[in-house]
Design a protein around this motif. Structure first.
Motif, PDB file in Angstrom:
ATOM      1  N   LEU A   6      -9.712  13.462  17.296  1.00 50.48           N
ATOM      2  CA  LEU A   6      -8.757  12.454  17.746  1.00 50.48           C
ATOM      3  C   LEU A   6      -8.922  11.161  16.952  1.00 50.48           C
ATOM      4  O   LEU A   6      -7.934  10.555  16.525  1.00 50.48           O
ATOM      5  N   LEU A   7     -10.156  10.742  16.704  1.00 49.36           N
ATOM      6  CA  LEU A   7     -10.387   9.537  15.899  1.00 49.36           C
ATOM      7  C   LEU A   7      -9.870   9.705  14.470  1.00 49.36           C
ATOM      8  O   LEU A   7      -9.294   8.784  13.895  1.00 49.36           O
ATOM      9  N   ARG A   8     -10.077  10.885  13.910  1.00 46.96           N
ATOM     10  CA  ARG A   8      -9.573  11.133  12.551  1.00 46.96           C
ATOM     11  C   ARG A   8      -8.054  11.123  12.515  1.00 46.96           C
ATOM     12  O   ARG A   8      -7.448  10.604  11.573  1.00 46.96           O
ATOM     13  N   GLU A   9      -7.423  11.688  13.535  1.00 45.62           N
ATOM     14  CA  GLU A   9      -5.963  11.695  13.602  1.00 45.62           C
ATOM     15  C   GLU A   9      -5.433  10.274  13.761  1.00 45.62           C
ATOM     16  O   GLU A   9      -4.468   9.890  13.106  1.00 45.62           O
ATOM     17  N   ILE A  10      -6.071   9.484  14.607  1.00 44.38           N
ATOM     18  CA  ILE A  10      -5.677   8.078  14.777  1.00 44.38           C
ATOM     19  C   ILE A  10      -5.785   7.350  13.444  1.00 44.38           C
ATOM     20  O   ILE A  10      -4.896   6.597  13.050  1.00 44.38           O
ATOM     21  N   SER A  11      -6.868   7.567  12.742  1.00 47.78           N
ATOM     22  CA  SER A  11      -7.084   6.912  11.451  1.00 47.78           C
ATOM     23  C   SER A  11      -6.006   7.300  10.441  1.00 47.78           C
ATOM     24  O   SER A  11      -5.444   6.440   9.758  1.00 47.78           O
ATOM     25  N   ALA A  12      -5.706   8.573  10.349  1.00 45.14           N
ATOM     26  CA  ALA A  12      -4.713   9.052   9.377  1.00 45.14           C
ATOM     27  C   ALA A  12      -3.319   8.521   9.689  1.00 45.14           C
ATOM     28  O   ALA A  12      -2.606   8.032   8.799  1.00 45.14           O
ATOM     29  N   VAL A  13      -2.931   8.598  10.944  1.00 48.48           N
ATOM     30  CA  VAL A  13      -1.593   8.153  11.339  1.00 48.48           C
ATOM     31  C   VAL A  13      -1.468   6.637  11.203  1.00 48.48           C
ATOM     32  O   VAL A  13      -0.446   6.128  10.729  1.00 48.48           O
ATOM     33  N   SER A  14      -2.505   5.903  11.578  1.00 45.76           N
ATOM     34  CA  SER A  14      -2.487   4.447  11.440  1.00 45.76           C
ATOM     35  C   SER A  14      -2.416   4.036   9.969  1.00 45.76           C
ATOM     36  O   SER A  14      -1.719   3.079   9.614  1.00 45.76           O
ATOM     37  N   PHE A  15      -3.122   4.766   9.115  1.00 48.02           N
ATOM     38  CA  PHE A  15      -3.078   4.493   7.673  1.00 48.02           C
ATOM     39  C   PHE A  15      -1.662   4.692   7.141  1.00 48.02           C
ATOM     40  O   PHE A  15      -1.137   3.852   6.401  1.00 48.02           O
ATOM     41  N   ALA A  16      -1.029   5.788   7.530  1.00 44.19           N
ATOM     42  CA  ALA A  16       0.338   6.056   7.074  1.00 44.19           C
ATOM     43  C   ALA A  16       1.293   4.959   7.543  1.00 44.19           C
ATOM     44  O   ALA A  16       2.146   4.496   6.769  1.00 44.19           O
ATOM     45  N   ALA A  17       1.155   4.536   8.796  1.00 36.01           N
ATOM     46  CA  ALA A  17       2.016   3.476   9.326  1.00 36.01           C
ATOM     47  C   ALA A  17       1.810   2.171   8.553  1.00 36.01           C
ATOM     48  O   ALA A  17       2.769   1.477   8.222  1.00 36.01           O
ATOM     49  N   TRP A  18       0.554   1.848   8.251  1.00 34.36           N
ATOM     50  CA  TRP A  18       0.265   0.607   7.516  1.00 34.36           C
ATOM     51  C   TRP A  18       0.812   0.666   6.091  1.00 34.36           C
ATOM     52  O   TRP A  18       1.382  -0.302   5.598  1.00 34.36           O
ATOM     53  N   GLU A  19       0.644   1.788   5.416  1.00 39.14           N
ATOM     54  CA  GLU A  19       1.167   1.925   4.054  1.00 39.14           C
ATOM     55  C   GLU A  19       2.691   1.799   4.033  1.00 39.14           C
ATOM     56  O   GLU A  19       3.257   1.173   3.141  1.00 39.14           O
ATOM     57  N   LEU A  20       3.353   2.379   5.022  1.00 40.05           N
ATOM     58  CA  LEU A  20       4.802   2.239   5.114  1.00 40.05           C
ATOM     59  C   LEU A  20       5.187   0.789   5.389  1.00 40.05           C
ATOM     60  O   LEU A  20       6.178   0.283   4.856  1.00 40.05           O
ATOM     61  N   LEU A  22       3.568  -1.846   4.360  1.00 43.40           N
ATOM     62  CA  LEU A  22       3.440  -2.545   3.072  1.00 43.40           C
ATOM     63  C   LEU A  22       4.608  -2.213   2.148  1.00 43.40           C
ATOM     64  O   LEU A  22       5.147  -3.095   1.471  1.00 43.40           O
ATOM     65  N   TYR A  23       5.001  -0.959   2.114  1.00 42.08           N
ATOM     66  CA  TYR A  23       6.142  -0.546   1.290  1.00 42.08           C
ATOM     67  C   TYR A  23       7.405  -1.286   1.738  1.00 42.08           C
ATOM     68  O   TYR A  23       8.190  -1.754   0.904  1.00 42.08           O
ATOM     69  N   LEU A  24       7.590  -1.400   3.043  1.00 46.10           N
ATOM     70  CA  LEU A  24       8.795  -2.052   3.552  1.00 46.10           C
ATOM     71  C   LEU A  24       8.821  -3.548   3.279  1.00 46.10           C
ATOM     72  O   LEU A  24       9.892  -4.163   3.296  1.00 46.10           O
ATOM     73  N   ASP A  25       7.666  -4.131   2.992  1.00 50.46           N
ATOM     74  CA  ASP A  25       7.652  -5.542   2.590  1.00 50.46           C
ATOM     75  C   ASP A  25       8.460  -5.754   1.315  1.00 50.46           C
ATOM     76  O   ASP A  25       9.066  -6.804   1.124  1.00 50.46           O
ATOM     77  N   THR A  26       8.456  -4.762   0.435  1.00 51.67           N
ATOM     78  CA  THR A  26       9.176  -4.884  -0.834  1.00 51.67           C
ATOM     79  C   THR A  26      10.455  -4.049  -0.890  1.00 51.67           C
ATOM     80  O   THR A  26      11.228  -4.181  -1.833  1.00 51.67           O
ATOM     81  N   HIS A  27      10.653  -3.188   0.096  1.00 49.89           N
ATOM     82  CA  HIS A  27      11.850  -2.335   0.153  1.00 49.89           C
ATOM     83  C   HIS A  27      12.423  -2.353   1.577  1.00 49.89           C
ATOM     84  O   HIS A  27      12.485  -1.323   2.250  1.00 49.89           O
TER      85      HIS A  27
END
Length: 82
Positions: A6-20, A22-27
């Motif tokens: 569960l912690l690994r899944e939280i980490s992976a999903v949170s990372f994806a949300a954060w990267e998106l 950051l992407y949306l800051d420029t797009h």
């Protein structure tokens, strides 16, 4: 789901949300990225809620009072076997 997975899944999903995020800051007009960000953010919230119901608060923001400091600190966890 066990605690480690569960912690690994939280980490992976949170990372994806954060990267998106950051992407949306420029797009900011990328509709597909906006929808993906919404999906990952919602999923991260669901997973955090599931974790906290089973294992207690993840951060000081999600606990009441000082409950979050009672659990083991990150360096006190045994290595996960998942």
């Amino acid at each position: 789901m066990n605690k480690c997975k569960l912690l690994r899944e939280i980490s992976a999903v949170s990372f994806a949300a954060w990267e998106l995020h950051l992407y949306l800051d420029t797009h900011p007009c990328d509709e597909k990225a906006i929808e993906m960000h919404k999906k990952y953010t919602e999923r991260a919230l669901e997973l955090r809620k599931e974790y906290e119901e089973c294992f207690g608060p993840l951060t000081h923001e999600s606990g009441s009072g000082y409950v979050w400091v009672r659990g083991p600190w990150p360096w006190e966890y045994m290595e996960c076997d998942c």
